[in-house]
Design a protein around this motif. Structure first.
Motif: not given
Length: 119
Positions: A7-29
């Protein structure tokens, strides 16, 4: 699935395949007597700076707050339940145009890049 590797540092895209950025952190409960559960991913320079060190994270937060106000002084979070697919990219079931995720980039474009001659 190994979260840090997959997950970390992977490219993030929205439902239209628009690049948003990369995963820089995870939030866990943290849950009593159960394994931690991922509830969100964080994007942005503040989350990345926090990974590199506490001091750098605080400095980046102060800089973002000073330049663009309190609304940009936190990493952008996307709820984990919005994940559609984890593959080469991580696809979220969101529309980036309806979020504030790209607000910092728009601010930089309007206040810095547009003022550069020839930009």
């Amino acid at each position: 699935m190994q979260l840090l590797r997959d997950i970390l540092d992977k490219q993030v895209v929205d439902r239209e395949q628009v690049k948003i950025g990369k995963v820089d952190g995870l939030v866990a409960e943290l849950r009593q007597g159960k394994p931690p559960r991922v509830i969100a991913v964080e994007l942005g320079s503040i989350a990345l700076a926090r990974r590199l060190g506490t001091r750098l994270g605080r400095w980046t937060t102060r800089l973002a707050k000073r330049l663009s106000g309190k609304r940009q002084a936190r990493p952008h979070r996307i709820a984990w339940n919005k994940v559609r697919d984890v593959g080469v990219d991580i696809e979220f079931d969101i529309d980036v145009r309806r979020t504030k995720i790209l607000a910092w980039q728009h601010w930089l474009r309007d206040h810095v890049v547009d003022r550069i001659p020839g930009a």
